[in-house]
Structure formats: structure tokens, C-alpha cells
Design an enzyme around this catalytic site. Structure first.
Site, PDB file in Angstrom:
ATOM      1  N   LEU A 124       0.855  -1.197   0.000  1.00 22.36           N
ATOM      2  CA  LEU A 124       0.000   0.000   0.000  1.00 22.36           C
ATOM      3  C   LEU A 124       0.894   1.251   0.000  1.00 22.36           C
ATOM      4  CD1 LEU A 124      -3.153   0.424   2.257  1.00 22.36           C
ATOM      5  CD2 LEU A 124      -1.999   2.278   1.079  1.00 22.36           C
ATOM      6  N   PHE A 167      -7.506   5.101  -6.253  1.00 20.19           N
ATOM      7  CA  PHE A 167      -8.327   6.320  -6.352  1.00 20.19           C
ATOM      8  C   PHE A 167      -7.369   7.461  -6.654  1.00 20.19           C
ATOM      9  CE2 PHE A 167     -10.634   3.460  -3.621  1.00 20.19           C
ATOM     10  CZ  PHE A 167     -11.956   3.577  -4.046  1.00 20.19           C
ATOM     11  N   HIS A 180     -12.163   9.786  -2.340  1.00 19.22           N
ATOM     12  CA  HIS A 180     -12.545   8.838  -3.400  1.00 19.22           C
ATOM     13  C   HIS A 180     -13.209   9.530  -4.576  1.00 19.22           C
ATOM     14  CE1 HIS A 180     -12.818   6.592   0.484  1.00 19.22           C
ATOM     15  NE2 HIS A 180     -12.040   5.777  -0.180  1.00 19.22           N
ATOM     16  N   ASP A 232      -7.162  10.418  -5.842  1.00 24.35           N
ATOM     17  CA  ASP A 232      -6.764  11.216  -4.671  1.00 24.35           C
ATOM     18  C   ASP A 232      -5.437  10.724  -4.094  1.00 24.35           C
ATOM     19  OD1 ASP A 232      -9.778  12.442  -3.653  1.00 24.35           O
ATOM     20  OD2 ASP A 232      -9.725  10.704  -4.971  1.00 24.35           O
ATOM     21  N   GLU A 291       1.785   4.256  -2.999  1.00 19.55           N
ATOM     22  CA  GLU A 291       1.622   4.685  -4.392  1.00 19.55           C
ATOM     23  C   GLU A 291       2.957   4.987  -5.055  1.00 19.55           C
ATOM     24  OE1 GLU A 291      -0.432   5.350  -1.934  1.00 19.55           O
ATOM     25  OE2 GLU A 291      -2.296   4.543  -2.748  1.00 19.55           O
TER      26      GLU A 291
END
Ligand code: TPP
Length: 698
Positions: A400, A426, A481, A428, A402
Site C-alpha cells: 500500500l 483512487f 474517493h 486522490d 503509491e
């Protein structure tokens, strides 16, 4: 004077070490450094950042193979010289010559880069090359290559998110990587004690990476340790970290005055004890490899060579302003191709699943990497579900993080110039990877076309994925989201941004996007994942749109940078609406309602590609309708929609008979969870309809 010494008999690298050649490389680095430092002081160029104290890096490169990959930082002149033997390159870049091998004189000096020599392009952003190096390591591992990637950074660099993301990439996937922390005790004026607490070696070992502390002021000790660690990696025991202790013999850079932050005694002690070039020279004499007189003779000979090279470089051309737009963006030449496969009605999610299968079938090295994408669910939205079942191993679940995701996909693509897909759950959450994304988009420009960093980012964006505004009955996306996200990407030079509105376009554009050499962000609107074609107020499907829900089997592509012009109603067009993604559907509904009631025609221009957008199509639509509305799902702040609006005002002013209108979501964080607030936040077909009526009445 050249003596071959087999330094380690057991080494898997087992390159006989030419210790005199290594010494000469280190002296070359030091002499080049001293000349360039002086030239900067003489005002011959604006900036220099040096290597004095870090020359043992040549010994690490000597322990690697020629085809191993390097991710260097600005103190690694000796590593550059050891790999390339090119004394001209650093001079060319210092003097900003078009002949420069790292960026053709476009970047600051000391940013080492060479595709030919497998030296990844260094960034000014400290440690930021790490996540890309991780991607290279990931690819080497997948291809079962024997190759290694060596990534170096300073002690300050070890504190960055980039370093930590790189560490995680290497540890989680047990990549063939050697991480070198060149700890000279300083990060500009900050002492290394503030960069981490406890022991770096223990920290690394605790996190799953074998680590050793090494004396970088002793080049032979550095070489032996590097040989050991390289052997550890090559034998498949996983990555390794070297905590290399060094001394910084100069100020941080030509912009820093050493006396303002370092004590005289500390500088003197560092100079006396931590100079690896002097230490190595002494060792060579003590061990009978050189005579005392050789030391000065070698220095003089090398200085003469460098001064000769400098004189040559000074005759070479400097960049002109005319090339400033070269290598910003690399968009593939689109080949006209008629989809031949049988058409079936499907959703955008179905179309994306199909496209990913096509890509994996055509390129054995293609993969999708992201959170949950390798599970049978195929990511939280199911976009990789077919890939997981039909082509095992091509959809790979990530930690997890990005930045880990973007680095793996982008770095892997740098090896062979082909895009790998990063799924960001998502939009964001791309924010923790924003720097890596921006850098991927800069690589082509910065390296003056030498490197490409192809990267296909797919991400759910905008309203939907649940919520009353969508066709599902699940809860609203709310904050975190629901951001539309286009301005985050369309503001990046070198980035292509696509936002499809229909299943047909989603598949064709995704297949074309994977051909791009520049990074692409593919904004998938959650609300469109499972949507049906739009309907008018009477519940009739809008025929101009319906056909785009029929998706051909097999491979077809659609051009990047081309809008789709949709005409709704009959007669001359009275209004042009510029839209993309979900707002295309809302605009079509509004247009159909107006056309049904008033017997007029409205043109909806679906941009499809946001950057670079189709200026011709927008201008033509405005010229024909003389009235225009730009509609976006973004908050009405400095949005991409505002950019389109401004472009129209600037370029189409005399074609307008009415106020150029702009509709956006409200100036609030996207988007409230509860139905009434969520609906109030976004523009709808009704908002657009009212605006059309207003314009027609002007
Ligand atoms: C991400 C980032 N933050 C800040 C800077 C400004 N900066 C340039 S070099 C540097 C210090 C780096 O220290 P270290 O990694 O220890 O390397 P050293 O210069 O000591 O070799 C800083 C803060 C930068 N280039 N990048």
C-alpha cells in the site's frame, strides 16, 4: 605500471581488479573536480557540485559488471568515470555543451545519466531516482536476468520518502539491488545524526535487507565489501545495503561557504584522515604497487589530459533557445485501423478488462501493478479480474504505497521503452507519488531524448463508484474517493492525460496509450465504469451515443489528442459544449432535452484526450456554433476546465456571439457523502440545460 590483482578469489563478480586503473580513475575524478571548482569560481559557469571525498564509489562500480545498472547521485563523478571512461562528459555538461552525454547541456552539472552505459538519469530531487531503480530491479528479477542495479544517495537522502519507498520495493520483492548510503556526515548544513535514529545497518537488516557498514575512506575495503555484497545479491540472497562512511572534503556546493557551518578543526581532521585518493595512493606505495614519485607524475599526466579535453570542449556548440521545446512529449504516430472484431455491448469496466488482456497477449513483459490487482477480485473495481484468471502473473498486487507502484511500473518501462501499467486505486491517493510521476514525465526532456520513461497510470477518478450520483446504490465516494483530478496531471509538461466517456473509446484509447513513450494518466470515471448510454428526459437512449457501448473484440486503437464531435438535434448548431468523462453524458442528456423541445442542434465535443487537447476540434465547434459552454466535474478553482475556457477566450474570441460559459463543481472539497449534498456539489444535465437556455436568450 598496471598490475592485475585478483582481489577476491571467491567472488561471483571475480573481475580481476586493476588497482592502478582504479587509482587513476579516482585521481581523474579529483582533478576534474578541482578544475571545475576553480572554473566556477572564475565565473566560467554558474554552478558546480563536487565529488571530493566520495571517490571510493569507483571501487563499488569496479565490483559490478559492465551490464549492471547504476542510479548515481551528484557526488558520483568517480563512479561515472569508472563505468564510462569518459572524461569529456562531465566537462561538456559543466560548460553546457550540446555534446553533453547526460542532458546535452540542458541540466545542471553532475547529474549523471547515460542510456548506453546503463546509468539512469539522476534528478536534482535528492534520492528520487530510487523508486525508478526499484522498477529496473523488478524487471531484472522478472526476466531472471543476472543483473543488479546499484542505487546511491547521501545520508540526507536516506531520510526521504523516495529512499524509504525504494527500500520497501527492494525488501518486499527481494530485488537484485545494492543500496549505497554515502554518509559524509552532512546534508548541506545538517549533520547526519538527524537523518535517522539508531543504526542504519540494524534498521535495514530488521526490514529484510542484508547490510554492512563500510569505511569509504579506504578504497580497498570498499572494493572488498562491494564484492561481498554483490556476490550476496547475485547468489539470490536478496538485496543489500552498504552504509558507506566518508568525509566531505569541500563545501556542499559552489553555492555554500564551508566556513559558515563547519568548524576549522573538523575540516582539517577530515582533510587529513578521510581523503580516499590520498589514502589509496599511500596504500599503493606501501604495498609496492607504486613509487612515491609516481603519485605526482600520475596527477600531472591526468591534469594535462583534462586540460586538453577542456580546450576541445570549449570549441563545441552551446545550446540555442530554438531547441527549448525539443523532447517535451513523445506521442505515438497513430495508424488508421478499422476494428474488425465482433461488436458486443459492454460496460467501460468490461472494455478495460479486454484492453489489458490484449496488451498482455501482445507484449510478454506487460504487467499491471497496484493494490489488490492480483487478487481474484481484480482490484477493488475488478478492472484486472480477467487478467488474473486468463493470464496468471500479469496482475501483481503491490504494497500500500503509491510511490512504490509508480516507481516499479515506470522503472520497469525504462529498461525496454515499453509502458507497464500502474493502477492507482483512487486518483486522490496518487499524491504521495506525485513527485515520481512528475519526474517520469520529465525524463525525456531532462535527458534530451536519451531516456524514455513510458508509464501507463490507470486510476479511478471523479464521482461514482457508489453514491446516489451513480447508478449504484452503494454509499457515496466522499472525500478521498471523488476528486476529478485532471489538473494534477494536465499541469505536468511531458504527461499525456486521457479521460474516456464511453466503453468503445476506453478500450481503443487504452490500447493506444500503451504505445506512448511519454507517461500517460488514464482517468477512469467511477460513475462510468458500469453506466449505460445516456438518456433524455423521456427515458429514450440518445442514439448519437448508444453505438459507443458496442465494443469490438480484439485489438483496435484510437488516436491520442483527437476529440469526438457529437451532434445532437437537427439544423445549424446553436451551442457547442466542451466536455470529457462523465460530463459528456450529462451534456448529451441536456443537449437532447433542448434539441427535442426547441428543434435546434447542439454539438458536444468530447475531448477524450485532455493533454494535449484537440485545439482544432474545439476551435471548429466554436466557429460553427458561436456560443460555447465548458463543463467540468472539477471544483471551480484553478482547474483544467478553466484552462480550456481561457484558451477559447484567447483564441476564439471573435467567433463568439455570447458569453463563453463555464460550469464546474463547487469550490468545496470533493465530495460530500450524503446524497443531497453530493448532488448539490456536482454539475448535472439540468445545470447544463439551464445554461444553454440562458445562452440562447442572450
Ligand atoms: C527532495 C529534496 N529536498 C531538498 C533538496 C535540496 N538539497 C540539495 S542537496 C541537499 C542535501 C543532501 O544531503 P545528502 O543526501 O546527505 O548528500 P550530500 O550532499 O551530503 O552528499 C539538499 C537538502 C533537494 N535537492 N531535494
Amino acid at each position: 605500471m598496471t598490475i592485475n590483482t585478483r582481489a577476491t578469489e571467491a567472488s561471483a563478480t571475480a573481475q580481476p581488479l586493476d588497482i592502478i586503473a582504479l587509482y587513476r580513475t579516482m585521481v581523474t575524478a579529483r582533478v576534474t573536480n578541482d578544475i571545475l571548482k576553480t572554473r566556477k569560481t572564475q565565473g566560467r559557469f554558474p554552478f558546480y557540485i563536487g565529488c571530493a571525498g566520495h571517490e571510493s564509489m569507483a571501487a563499488i562500480v569496479a565490483a559490478l559488471h559492465e551490464d549492471d545498472w547504476l542510479a548515481l547521485y551528484y557526488r558520483d563523478l568517480a563512479a561515472w568515470l569508472q563505468r564510462t571512461g569518459d572524461i569529456y562528459g562531465p566537462l561538456r555538461e559543466a560548460y553546457s555543451r550540446t555534446t553533453g552525454p547526460m542532458g546535452a547541456g540542458r541540466n545542471m552539472p553532475s547529474h549523471y545519466s547515460s542510456k548506453r552505459h546503463r546509468i539512469l538519469p539522476a534528478f536534482s530531487e535528492v534520492a528520487a531516482l530510487g523508486p525508478f531503480a526499484g522498477g529496473v530491479g523488478f524487471s531484472l528479477q522478472r526476466h531472471q536476468s543476472q543483473g543488479i542495479v546499484m542505487y546511491s544517495t547521501g545520508d540526507g537522502g536516506a531520510a526521504t520518502n523516495d529512499f524509504n519507498a525504494t527500500f520497501r520495493q527492494a525488501a518486499v520483492h527481494q530485488l537484485p539491488m545494492l543500496l549505497v548510503v554515502e554518509d559524509n556526515g552532512w546534508a548541506i548544513t545538517a549533520e547526519s545524526s538527524i537523518q535517522w535514529s539508531g543504526s542504519l545497518v540494524e534498521w535495514a537488516r530488521g526490514g529484510g535487507i542484508y547490510a554492512e557498514e563500510v569505511d569509504g575512506t579506504d578504497p580497498m575495503a570498499t572494493y572488498l565489501a562491494a564484492t561481498r555484497l554483490v556476490q550476496h545479491i547475485r547468489e539470490g540472497h536478496g538485496p543489500a545495503l552498504m552504509h558507506l562512511r566518508l568525509g566531505l572534503l569541500d563545501a556542499h556546493s559552489s553555492s555554500t561557504d564551508i566556513k559558515t557551518y563547519r568548524k576549522k578543526e573538523e575540516i582539517e581532521l577530515t582533510t587529513a584522515t578521510k581523503d580516499p585518493v590520498k589514502n589509496f595512493g599511500r596504500w599503493l606505495v606501501e604495498h609496492g604497487h607504486l613509487q612515491e614519485t609516481d603519485i605526482e607524475a600520475i596527477r600531472k599526466e591526468i591534469r594535462a589530459d583534462i586540460e586538453h579535453a577542456e580546450a576541445t570542449v570549449l570549441q563545441e556548440p552551446e545550446p540555442g533557445g530554438d531547441r527549448v521545446m525539443h523532447y517535451v512529449l513523445d506521442i505515438p504516430q497513430w495508424q488508421e485501423n478499422t476494428p474488425r472484431g465482433t461488436k458486443r455491448q459492454t460496460t467501460m469496466l468490461g472494455a478495460i478488462n479486454e484492453a489489458l488482456i490484449e496488451l498482455a497477449q501482445r507484449d510478454p513483459h506487460f504487467f499491471v501493478y497496484g493494490q489488490d490487482v492480483g487478487s481474484p477480485k481484480g482490484g477493488v473495481f475488478g478492472a484486472t479480474a480477467n487478467l488474473v484468471t486468463q493470464m496468471p502473473g500479469r496482475a501483481i498486487s503491490s504494497p500500500l504505497n503509491e510511490q512504490v507502484i509508480i516507481g516499479i511500473a515506470s522503472g520497469a518501462g525504462m529498461i525496454d521503452g515499453k509502458a507497464r501499467c500502474a493502477e492507482i486505486q483512487f486518483v486522490d491517493y496518487h499524491q504521495s507519488a506525485a513527485q515520481t510521476i512528475r519526474l517520469a514525465a520529465r525524463i525525456l526532456y531532462q535527458s534530451y531524448g536519451d531516456w524514455h520513461a513510458p508509464l501507463l497510470i490507470r486510476t479511478k477518478s471523479g464521482s461514482g463508484g457508489g453514491g446516489p450520483i451513480s447508478s449504484s446504490t452503494a454509499g457515496g465516494g466522499a472525500y478521498g474517493h471523488s476528486n476529478a483530478g485532471e489538473q494534477w496531471f494536465t499541469s505536468i509538461p511531458g504527461m499525456i492525460t486521457i479521460c474516456p466517456a464511453t466503453p468503445f473509446d476506453a478500450k481503443g484509447l487504452l490500447l493506444e496509450a500503451a504505445r506512448a513513450k511519454s507517461p500517460v494518466t488514464f482517468l477512469e470515471r467511477g460513475r462510468l465504469y458500469r453506466s449505460e448510454p445516456p438518456k433524455d428526459a423521456a427515458g429514450n437512449i440518445i442514439s448519437a451515443m448508444a453505438e459507443y457501448w458496442n465494443v469490438p473484440d480484439g485489438y483496435y486503437t484510437l488516436p491520442i489528442g483527437k476529440a469526438r464531435r457529437l451532434r445532437i438535434g437537427t439544423g445549424p448548431t446553436s451551442v457547442a459544449i466542451i466536455a470529457w468523462g462523465t460530463m459528456v453524458l450529462e451534456a448529451c442528456t441536456a443537449a437532447a432535452n433542448i434539441a427535442n423541445a426547441g428543434g435546434i442542434a447542439v454539438e458536444v465535443v468530447d475531448l477524450r484526450t485532455l493533454a494535449p487537447f484537440d485545439e482544432e476540434a474545439v476551435a471548429a465547434a466554436v466557429r460553427e456554433a458561436n456560443r460555447v459552454i465548458v463543463v467540468t466535474e472539477e471544483s471551480d478553482l484553478t482547474s483544467f476546465g478553466r484552462h480550456i475556457h481561457s484558451w477559447i477566450v484567447q483564441n476564439c474570441f471573435y467567433d463568439l456571439d455570447g458569453t463563453p460559459a463555464f460550469i464546474a463543481a463547487l469550490q468545496a472539497p470533493a465530495a460530500p457523502y450524503y446524497a443531497t449534498e453530493e448532488i448539490a456539489f456536482y454539475p448535472t444535465a439540468r445545470t447544463i440545460e439551464e445554461k444553454i437556455e440562458e445562452l440562447l436568450a442572450e
